[in-house]
Design an enzyme around this catalytic site. Structure first.
Site, PDB file in Angstrom:
ATOM      1  N   THR A 134       0.939  -1.139   0.087  1.00 54.75           N
ATOM      2  CA  THR A 134       0.097  -0.194  -0.054  1.00 54.75           C
ATOM      3  C   THR A 134       0.787   1.284  -0.100  1.00 54.75           C
ATOM      4  OG1 THR A 134      -1.535   1.273   1.378  1.00 54.75           O
ATOM      5  CG2 THR A 134      -0.190  -0.370   2.581  1.00 54.75           C
ATOM      6  N   ASP A 135       0.275   2.505  -0.390  1.00 51.05           N
ATOM      7  CA  ASP A 135       1.053   3.551  -0.400  1.00 51.05           C
ATOM      8  C   ASP A 135       1.183   4.125   1.081  1.00 51.05           C
ATOM      9  OD1 ASP A 135      -1.647   4.396  -0.101  1.00 51.05           O
ATOM     10  OD2 ASP A 135      -1.726   5.582  -1.531  1.00 51.05           O
ATOM     11  N   GLU A 136       0.309   3.759   2.005  1.00 59.42           N
ATOM     12  CA  GLU A 136       0.275   4.102   3.262  1.00 59.42           C
ATOM     13  C   GLU A 136       1.615   3.832   3.815  1.00 59.42           C
ATOM     14  OE1 GLU A 136      -3.621   3.598   5.400  1.00 59.42           O
ATOM     15  OE2 GLU A 136      -4.463   3.149   3.641  1.00 59.42           O
ATOM     16  N   TYR A 150      -1.626  -0.405  10.815  1.00 59.77           N
ATOM     17  CA  TYR A 150      -1.894  -0.899   9.648  1.00 59.77           C
ATOM     18  C   TYR A 150      -0.425  -0.818   9.031  1.00 59.77           C
ATOM     19  CZ  TYR A 150      -3.239  -1.585   4.811  1.00 59.77           C
ATOM     20  OH  TYR A 150      -3.093  -1.977   3.714  1.00 59.77           O
ATOM     21  N   LYS A 160       2.493  -3.121   7.442  1.00 58.72           N
ATOM     22  CA  LYS A 160       2.688  -3.684   6.161  1.00 58.72           C
ATOM     23  C   LYS A 160       3.938  -3.017   5.535  1.00 58.72           C
ATOM     24  CE  LYS A 160       0.100  -4.616   3.007  1.00 58.72           C
ATOM     25  NZ  LYS A 160      -0.037  -5.854   2.410  1.00 58.72           N
TER      26      LYS A 160
HETATM   27  P1  NAD Z   1      -9.422  -7.435   2.514  1.00 61.88           P
HETATM   28  O1  NAD Z   1      -9.394  -7.077   4.227  1.00 61.88           O
HETATM   29  O2  NAD Z   1     -10.720  -7.135   1.918  1.00 61.88           O
HETATM   30  O3  NAD Z   1      -9.003  -9.008   2.232  1.00 61.88           O
HETATM   31  C1  NAD Z   1      -7.884  -9.686   2.875  1.00 61.88           C
HETATM   32  C2  NAD Z   1      -8.241 -11.076   2.746  1.00 61.88           C
HETATM   33  O4  NAD Z   1      -7.059 -11.720   3.396  1.00 61.88           O
HETATM   34  C3  NAD Z   1      -9.286 -11.676   3.365  1.00 61.88           C
HETATM   35  O5  NAD Z   1     -10.106 -12.497   2.514  1.00 61.88           O
HETATM   36  C4  NAD Z   1      -9.002 -12.469   4.658  1.00 61.88           C
HETATM   37  O6  NAD Z   1      -9.738 -13.464   5.123  1.00 61.88           O
HETATM   38  C5  NAD Z   1      -7.558 -12.808   4.182  1.00 61.88           C
HETATM   39  N1  NAD Z   1      -6.663 -13.125   5.407  1.00 61.88           N
HETATM   40  C6  NAD Z   1      -6.392 -12.238   6.329  1.00 61.88           C
HETATM   41  N2  NAD Z   1      -5.499 -12.782   7.048  1.00 61.88           N
HETATM   42  C7  NAD Z   1      -5.189 -13.885   6.463  1.00 61.88           C
HETATM   43  C8  NAD Z   1      -4.233 -15.056   6.962  1.00 61.88           C
HETATM   44  N3  NAD Z   1      -3.514 -14.807   7.958  1.00 61.88           N
HETATM   45  N4  NAD Z   1      -3.946 -15.909   6.018  1.00 61.88           N
HETATM   46  C9  NAD Z   1      -4.661 -15.923   4.872  1.00 61.88           C
HETATM   47  N5  NAD Z   1      -5.756 -15.185   4.625  1.00 61.88           N
HETATM   48  C10 NAD Z   1      -5.863 -14.048   5.282  1.00 61.88           C
HETATM   49  O7  NAD Z   1      -8.049  -6.556   1.870  1.00 61.88           O
HETATM   50  P2  NAD Z   1      -8.046  -5.857   0.619  1.00 61.88           P
HETATM   51  O8  NAD Z   1      -8.550  -4.655   0.530  1.00 61.88           O
HETATM   52  O9  NAD Z   1      -8.493  -6.802  -0.418  1.00 61.88           O
HETATM   53  O10 NAD Z   1      -6.403  -5.830   0.368  1.00 61.88           O
HETATM   54  C11 NAD Z   1      -5.723  -6.820  -0.137  1.00 61.88           C
HETATM   55  C12 NAD Z   1      -4.338  -6.378   0.013  1.00 61.88           C
HETATM   56  O11 NAD Z   1      -4.165  -5.185  -0.857  1.00 61.88           O
HETATM   57  C13 NAD Z   1      -3.673  -6.306   1.373  1.00 61.88           C
HETATM   58  O12 NAD Z   1      -2.517  -6.775   1.462  1.00 61.88           O
HETATM   59  C14 NAD Z   1      -3.668  -4.860   1.531  1.00 61.88           C
HETATM   60  O13 NAD Z   1      -2.734  -4.161   2.187  1.00 61.88           O
HETATM   61  C15 NAD Z   1      -3.445  -4.245   0.019  1.00 61.88           C
HETATM   62  N6  NAD Z   1      -4.080  -2.979  -0.553  1.00 61.88           N
HETATM   63  C16 NAD Z   1      -5.059  -2.540  -0.108  1.00 61.88           C
HETATM   64  C17 NAD Z   1      -5.701  -1.428  -0.694  1.00 61.88           C
HETATM   65  C18 NAD Z   1      -7.229  -1.101  -0.461  1.00 61.88           C
HETATM   66  O14 NAD Z   1      -7.480   0.068  -0.920  1.00 61.88           O
HETATM   67  N7  NAD Z   1      -7.997  -1.872   0.014  1.00 61.88           N
HETATM   68  C19 NAD Z   1      -4.937  -0.649  -1.506  1.00 61.88           C
HETATM   69  C20 NAD Z   1      -3.563  -0.936  -1.411  1.00 61.88           C
HETATM   70  C21 NAD Z   1      -3.104  -2.052  -1.093  1.00 61.88           C
HETATM   71  P1  TYD Z   2     -10.858   3.809   4.398  1.00 59.12           P
HETATM   72  O1  TYD Z   2     -11.682   3.512   3.452  1.00 59.12           O
HETATM   73  O2  TYD Z   2     -10.969   3.576   5.952  1.00 59.12           O
HETATM   74  O3  TYD Z   2      -9.453   3.692   3.801  1.00 59.12           O
HETATM   75  P2  TYD Z   2      -8.000   4.373   4.380  1.00 59.12           P
HETATM   76  O4  TYD Z   2      -7.990   4.648   5.775  1.00 59.12           O
HETATM   77  O5  TYD Z   2      -6.916   3.003   4.150  1.00 59.12           O
HETATM   78  O6  TYD Z   2      -7.528   5.345   3.397  1.00 59.12           O
HETATM   79  O7  TYD Z   2     -10.916   5.660   4.474  1.00 59.12           O
HETATM   80  C1  TYD Z   2     -10.754   6.538   3.433  1.00 59.12           C
HETATM   81  C2  TYD Z   2     -10.637   7.643   4.068  1.00 59.12           C
HETATM   82  O8  TYD Z   2     -12.236   8.146   4.464  1.00 59.12           O
HETATM   83  C3  TYD Z   2      -9.846   8.107   5.298  1.00 59.12           C
HETATM   84  O9  TYD Z   2      -9.384   9.356   5.310  1.00 59.12           O
HETATM   85  C4  TYD Z   2     -10.807   7.974   6.365  1.00 59.12           C
HETATM   86  C5  TYD Z   2     -12.086   8.369   5.942  1.00 59.12           C
HETATM   87  N1  TYD Z   2     -13.316   7.930   6.647  1.00 59.12           N
HETATM   88  C6  TYD Z   2     -14.307   8.735   7.023  1.00 59.12           C
HETATM   89  O10 TYD Z   2     -14.196   9.939   6.853  1.00 59.12           O
HETATM   90  N2  TYD Z   2     -15.600   8.060   7.424  1.00 59.12           N
HETATM   91  C7  TYD Z   2     -15.619   6.744   7.678  1.00 59.12           C
HETATM   92  O11 TYD Z   2     -16.893   6.424   8.191  1.00 59.12           O
HETATM   93  C8  TYD Z   2     -14.396   5.926   7.227  1.00 59.12           C
HETATM   94  C9  TYD Z   2     -14.645   4.280   7.292  1.00 59.12           C
HETATM   95  C10 TYD Z   2     -13.449   6.541   6.705  1.00 59.12           C
END
Ligand code: NAD
Ligand code: TYD
Length: 355
Positions: free
Chosen positions: A132-134, A158, A162
């Site tokens: 992630t970019d975070e 988080y 990561k």
């Molecule tokens: P998500 O929380 O929707 O899904 C995570 C999945 O991993 C779930 O299916 C969960 O059951 C599984 N999981 C959790 N712990 C596990 C373990 N110990 N062993 C096996 N499986 C396990 O997450 P997401 O949003 O789909 O993100 C997927 C990946 O992409 C993550 O690594 C996250 O850091 C990265 N990412 C997410 C975003 C975003 O905007 N959602 C952006 C950039 C990177």
């Molecule tokens: P989120 O979807 O949790 O992603 P991330 O924290 O990984 O960026 O949140 C996106 C943005 O929205 C973040 O700045 C937090 C804000 N946010 C709210 O303002 N209200 C909410 O109820 C949630 C869940 C997030």
């Protein structure tokens, strides 16, 4: 075949669905099925012989070792993680366990397997780590966007977990020569997004007549990418990326949270107007901010475009419209994920936030 972890979650399930639609190559899918993992996301693959689902933990090195030995994949794509910043604030331990310790055990199992490969199979093997970019921390308003060489400055449990996983992946390349690739992507949105995250939460709450909670002043900026574009970037890096390299993935779509809220409200006003004819924006409520809330993320995605020729297909306007349509068309999926577990989370996260 490839082994994909965490693929019952949001991005992983989109990745596997797209993969199976576009490739003949089979997928072994390893997922622990935490609250975020949902086999319903993969329902259309139920009878597909090219998709094998295994419930298990990436931290279970014996299980991963068995799967690798049995299926002999040419690549591992690691999505598995605890992924929600607010949950990491309420309870960081699971994040350390899966994102740090779990990634370590996964790397160990993969290193042992890769060490036993020979010739082209060894040379062609890839471990792609989805991050992630975070990990780069928070930008000031006028700072340039994150490049791949930006200093790591994670601010939440988080992002710190990561960041630790990224460092382990890097070290396994540097020390053992494991052929790794890392992608650091901005905020995703799209189908199968669990409604604890901002965009699906807004859609679900708006339709239920509930408050649309905006943390703090709502001027925090995120860089949004449609999930299918993230999946195409991962396929591209897997195919063409240089081992040991990091690729930032983003959509050049910086938006303030409040603008996202108004965009979603406007689309719902158009596509599913409120019964009383009033705008959904009446449901917006400003609530207590997230502790340590990062102010701005922005991805400089020039490296992946320049070196690998990847570009997103969707603009924010086309992607968010598709997303709102998907949620309107998939109300059963939404009702099924709004389980007791989900309700407990909503109570925990929002009860302490005053308007
Ligand atoms: P998500 O929380 O929707 O899904 C995570 C999945 O991993 C779930 O299916 C969960 O059951 C599984 N999981 C959790 N712990 C596990 C373990 N110990 N062993 C096996 N499986 C396990 O997450 P997401 O949003 O789909 O993100 C997927 C990946 O992409 C993550 O690594 C996250 O850091 C990265 N990412 C997410 C975003 C975003 O905007 N959602 C952006 C950039 C990177
Ligand atoms: P989120 O979807 O949790 O992603 P991330 O924290 O990984 O960026 O949140 C996106 C943005 O929205 C973040 O700045 C937090 C804000 N946010 C709210 O303002 N209200 C909410 O109820 C949630 C869940 C997030």
């Amino acid at each position: 075949m490839i082994l994909v972890t965490g693929s019952a979650g949001f991005i992983g399930s989109n990745f596997v669905l797209d993969w199976c639609a576009q490739h003949d190559e089979p997928v072994v899918n390893l997922d622990k099925l935490t609250y975020a993992g949902n086999l319903e996301n993969l329902a259309t693959l139920k009878d597909n012989p090219r998709h094998i689902f295994v419930q298990g933990d990436i931290g279970d090195a014996a299980l991963v070792g068995r799967l690798l030995a049995e299926h002999q994949p040419r690549a591992v794509v690691n999505f598995a993680a605890e992924s929600h910043v607010d949950r990491s604030i309420h309870g960081p331990e699971d994040f350390i366990q899966t994102n740090v310790v779990g990634t370590f055990h996964l790397l160990e199992a993969v290193r042992a397997y890769w060490g036993g490969l020979e010739g082209d199979r060894k040379a062609d093997f890839r471990f792609l780590h989805v991050s992630t970019d975070e990990v780069y921390g928070s930008l000031g308003r006028d700072d340039p966007a994150f490049t791949e060489t930006h200093r790591y400055e994670p601010n939440s449990p988080y992002s710190a977990s990561k960041a630790a996983s990224d460092h382990l992946v890097r070290a396994y390349h540097h020390t053992y020569g494991l052929p790794v690739l890392t992608t650091n992507c901005s905020n995703n949105y799209g189908p199968y997004h669990f409604p604890e995250k901002l965009i699906p939460l807004l859609i679900v709450n708006a339709l239920a007549g509930k408050a649309l909670p905006v943390y703090g002043d709502g001027q925090q900026i995120r860089d949004w990418l449609y999930v299918k574009d993230h999946c195409s970037a991962i396929r591209c890096v897997l195919e063409k990326g240089r081992t040991g390299e990091v690729y930032n993935v983003g959509g050049w779509n910086e938006k303030a949270n409040l603008d996202i809220v108004h965009t979603v409200c406007g689309l719902l006003d158009e596509l599913r107007p409120r019964a009383d004819g009033k705008p959904y924006s009446e449901q917006i409520r400003f609530v207590t901010d997230r502790p340590g809330h990062d102010r701005r993320y922005a991805i400089d995605a020039r490296k992946i475009e320049r070196e690998l020729g990847w570009k997103p297909a969707e603009t924010f306007e086309t992607g968010i419209r598709k997303t709102v349509h998907w949620y309107l068309d998939n109300q059963d999926w939404v009702s099924n994920v709004l389980s007791g577990n989900y309700r407990q989370w909503v109570e925990k996260n929002y009860a302490g936030r005053t308007e």
